[in-house]
Design a protein around this motif. Structure first.
Motif, PDB file in Angstrom:
ATOM      1  N   SER A   5      95.326 -16.285  17.203  1.00 33.71           N
ATOM      2  CA  SER A   5      94.160 -16.609  16.384  1.00 33.71           C
ATOM      3  C   SER A   5      94.627 -16.804  14.946  1.00 33.71           C
ATOM      4  O   SER A   5      95.525 -16.109  14.479  1.00 33.71           O
ATOM      5  N   GLU A   6      94.004 -17.715  14.250  1.00 36.99           N
ATOM      6  CA  GLU A   6      94.461 -18.031  12.893  1.00 36.99           C
ATOM      7  C   GLU A   6      94.066 -16.971  11.875  1.00 36.99           C
ATOM      8  O   GLU A   6      94.731 -16.813  10.862  1.00 36.99           O
ATOM      9  N   ARG A   7      92.978 -16.248  12.115  1.00 35.34           N
ATOM     10  CA  ARG A   7      92.495 -15.328  11.101  1.00 35.34           C
ATOM     11  C   ARG A   7      91.654 -14.245  11.755  1.00 35.34           C
ATOM     12  O   ARG A   7      91.226 -14.378  12.898  1.00 35.34           O
ATOM     13  N   VAL A   8      91.376 -13.175  10.998  1.00 30.08           N
ATOM     14  CA  VAL A   8      90.426 -12.154  11.424  1.00 30.08           C
ATOM     15  C   VAL A   8      89.055 -12.561  10.894  1.00 30.08           C
ATOM     16  O   VAL A   8      88.895 -12.881   9.722  1.00 30.08           O
ATOM     17  N   LEU A   9      88.057 -12.518  11.756  1.00 28.60           N
ATOM     18  CA  LEU A   9      86.733 -12.958  11.347  1.00 28.60           C
ATOM     19  C   LEU A   9      86.022 -11.973  10.426  1.00 28.60           C
ATOM     20  O   LEU A   9      85.311 -12.350   9.516  1.00 28.60           O
ATOM     21  N   PRO A  64      93.428 -11.480  31.484  1.00 26.78           N
ATOM     22  CA  PRO A  64      92.316 -12.419  31.331  1.00 26.78           C
ATOM     23  C   PRO A  64      91.959 -12.702  29.876  1.00 26.78           C
ATOM     24  O   PRO A  64      91.524 -13.811  29.552  1.00 26.78           O
ATOM     25  N   VAL A  65      92.156 -11.708  29.026  1.00 22.31           N
ATOM     26  CA  VAL A  65      91.821 -11.846  27.605  1.00 22.31           C
ATOM     27  C   VAL A  65      92.916 -11.234  26.745  1.00 22.31           C
ATOM     28  O   VAL A  65      93.670 -10.366  27.185  1.00 22.31           O
ATOM     29  N   TRP A  66      92.979 -11.698  25.500  1.00 30.06           N
ATOM     30  CA  TRP A  66      93.585 -10.947  24.411  1.00 30.06           C
ATOM     31  C   TRP A  66      92.413 -10.250  23.722  1.00 30.06           C
ATOM     32  O   TRP A  66      91.330 -10.165  24.296  1.00 30.06           O
ATOM     33  N   SER A  67      92.581  -9.712  22.533  1.00 30.34           N
ATOM     34  CA  SER A  67      91.515  -8.942  21.884  1.00 30.34           C
ATOM     35  C   SER A  67      90.479  -9.848  21.205  1.00 30.34           C
ATOM     36  O   SER A  67      90.291  -9.807  19.984  1.00 30.34           O
ATOM     37  N   ARG A  68      89.837 -10.661  22.048  1.00 26.23           N
ATOM     38  CA  ARG A  68      88.783 -11.566  21.597  1.00 26.23           C
ATOM     39  C   ARG A  68      88.062 -12.039  22.857  1.00 26.23           C
ATOM     40  O   ARG A  68      88.613 -11.985  23.959  1.00 26.23           O
ATOM     41  N   PRO A  69      86.836 -12.526  22.754  1.00 27.11           N
ATOM     42  CA  PRO A  69      86.111 -12.981  23.944  1.00 27.11           C
ATOM     43  C   PRO A  69      86.560 -14.369  24.390  1.00 27.11           C
ATOM     44  O   PRO A  69      87.029 -15.179  23.596  1.00 27.11           O
ATOM     45  N   ASN A  70      86.445 -14.615  25.682  1.00 25.43           N
ATOM     46  CA  ASN A  70      86.597 -15.973  26.209  1.00 25.43           C
ATOM     47  C   ASN A  70      85.629 -16.134  27.374  1.00 25.43           C
ATOM     48  O   ASN A  70      84.754 -15.282  27.581  1.00 25.43           O
ATOM     49  N   ILE A  71      85.752 -17.196  28.144  1.00 25.70           N
ATOM     50  CA  ILE A  71      84.771 -17.441  29.210  1.00 25.70           C
ATOM     51  C   ILE A  71      84.893 -16.442  30.354  1.00 25.70           C
ATOM     52  O   ILE A  71      83.983 -16.349  31.185  1.00 25.70           O
ATOM     53  N   ALA A 107      85.946 -12.900  29.966  1.00 21.59           N
ATOM     54  CA  ALA A 107      85.742 -11.478  29.681  1.00 21.59           C
ATOM     55  C   ALA A 107      85.669 -11.258  28.174  1.00 21.59           C
ATOM     56  O   ALA A 107      85.754 -12.199  27.384  1.00 21.59           O
ATOM     57  N   PHE A 108      85.558  -9.991  27.811  1.00 20.49           N
ATOM     58  CA  PHE A 108      85.449  -9.592  26.413  1.00 20.49           C
ATOM     59  C   PHE A 108      86.673  -8.752  26.060  1.00 20.49           C
ATOM     60  O   PHE A 108      86.852  -7.662  26.591  1.00 20.49           O
ATOM     61  N   GLY A 109      87.522  -9.277  25.187  1.00 18.48           N
ATOM     62  CA  GLY A 109      88.698  -8.524  24.771  1.00 18.48           C
ATOM     63  C   GLY A 109      88.325  -7.409  23.814  1.00 18.48           C
ATOM     64  O   GLY A 109      87.419  -7.559  22.986  1.00 18.48           O
ATOM     65  N   VAL A 110      89.017  -6.285  23.916  1.00 17.57           N
ATOM     66  CA  VAL A 110      88.691  -5.147  23.062  1.00 17.57           C
ATOM     67  C   VAL A 110      89.227  -5.393  21.644  1.00 17.57           C
ATOM     68  O   VAL A 110      90.410  -5.696  21.469  1.00 17.57           O
ATOM     69  N   PRO A 111      88.388  -5.300  20.600  1.00 14.26           N
ATOM     70  CA  PRO A 111      88.874  -5.492  19.231  1.00 14.26           C
ATOM     71  C   PRO A 111      89.827  -4.370  18.827  1.00 14.26           C
ATOM     72  O   PRO A 111      89.851  -3.294  19.435  1.00 14.26           O
ATOM     73  N   PHE A 112      90.610  -4.624  17.781  1.00 15.36           N
ATOM     74  CA  PHE A 112      91.524  -3.617  17.242  1.00 15.36           C
ATOM     75  C   PHE A 112      90.737  -2.697  16.307  1.00 15.36           C
ATOM     76  O   PHE A 112      90.403  -3.084  15.183  1.00 15.36           O
TER      77      PHE A 112
END
Length: 345
Positions: free
Chosen positions: A62-66, A152-159, A161-166
């Protein structure tokens, strides 16, 4: 399995392919093969440290933290596909250009053969399935290219599942579980014999995978939540489920996931890493703990410069009372057992 006096290390996670891709260098693969000054892993340093192989992650950054809660944006499918195929190509080139020093392994016997030949046993791993669409067609193509483990995911959502944030301190119980697409992905991975990695999945997703999957539950590069209350770490209840499935936890070398206060303490003694091993052994047994360094993907203790210093960790494990067959289980045997059970070969 051992080389010289120490057992061979099979590692549950590295981000060397990401480092090579981000470098943008035309000679990145050759530098990895012949040796370089960057990062934690190249083939000469792996050989020096007794690193016999591991799961080589394909990860789209990911390019940045939201926001301040550690939420990352999800790359577009086009971005993910481009980067995924580029990193898969780097791994294929490394196998070709190494002239046998690195082998892409598709079975547990491939890993054993690589160990015996002194080759680096590389397993293609997808960390975040953003390149795969709901039809799952790319999953089958990647399988034929050598993909054998998938988060299935890194620490962000996709189609899927929901990745766990840091987050620290935080429970991993953040957000919803698997989507209908995610459930289909789990079933297809079981069908193909692709290991499902739970390290970046939130708790709701973890329990849905546990319900759906018939394979051992694996958190390839996570630590003990009871010691370090980071959202990326595994709770006692999750540990028990991992034991009951015959799975494992690969200990992450990242200082933020080891320190009881979540600190980036680079001066940390390696006994802290052993403390996480001890906790898992005491709670669920020696058969369910391994190593998942996160080399080239996180900040590790200064006591471990890079792969060359793995003998220092083995010394720390010995000082903690791990010898012989138990030490071999931690360093490679448990990974081989779980992968063989999951892959069916």
């Amino acid at each position: 399995m051992s080389r010289d006096s120490n057992p061979v290390v099979f590692d549950g996670h590295n981000d060397a392919l990401l480092r090579l891709w981000k470098s943008g260098r035309s000679d990145a693969v050759q530098r990895f093969v012949s040796g370089e000054d960057e990062g934690h892993i190249d083939l000469p340093r792996a050989a020096t440290g007794g690193l016999g192989g591991g799961l080589c992650a394909i990860y789209v950054p990911s390019e940045r933290v939201l926001d301040d809660d550690g939420n990352f944006p999800t790359p577009t499918r086009a971005e993910a596909l481009e980067v995924t195929m580029a990193q898969a190509g780097l791994l294929a080139r490394a196998e070709r250009e190494s002239q046998g020093a690195l082998k892409i392994c598709r079975t547990a016997q491939d890993i054993r053969t690589a160990f015996a030949n002194g080759s680096f046993a590389s397993v293609m791993h997808l960390e975040g399935a953003e390149a795969i669409t709901a039809d799952l067609n790319l999953l089958y193509a990647l399988y034929d290219m050598g993909l054998r483990t998938l988060g299935p995911v890194w620490s962000r959502p996709n189609i899927f599942a929901f990745g766990v944030p840091f987050r620290y301190p935080s429970s991993p119980d953040i957000g919803p579980g698997l989507s209908s697409y995610g459930k289909a992905l789990v079933r297809s991975c079981n069908e193909l014999g692709i290991m499902i990695d739970l390290s970046h999945l939130n708790e709701a997703g973890f329990w849905e995978v546990a319900k759906l999957s018939d394979a051992p539950l694996v958190a390839s590069h996570s630590n003990v939540h009871a010691i370090c209350g980071h959202s990326r770490n595994v709770t006692d209840r999750q540990l028990d489920a991992i034991r009951d499935s015959g799975g494992l936890v690969g200990i992450n070398f990242g200082v933020s996931f080891l320190h009881p206060e979540g600190k980036r303490d680079l001066a940390m003694d390696l006994s802290m890493l052993v403390r996480h091993v001890d906790y898992i052994v005491d709670r669920i047994g020696i058969d369910h703990v391994a190593l998942g360094s996160d080399f080239d993907g996180t900040r590790i203790p200064e006591a471990l410069r890079d792969a060359r210093d793995l003998p220092k960790l083995i010394d720390a494990l010995r000082a903690g009372g791990y010898e012989g067959h138990d030490l071999e289980k931690i360093t490679n045997g448990n990974w081989l057992r779980v992968l063989e059970q999951t892959w069916g070969a």
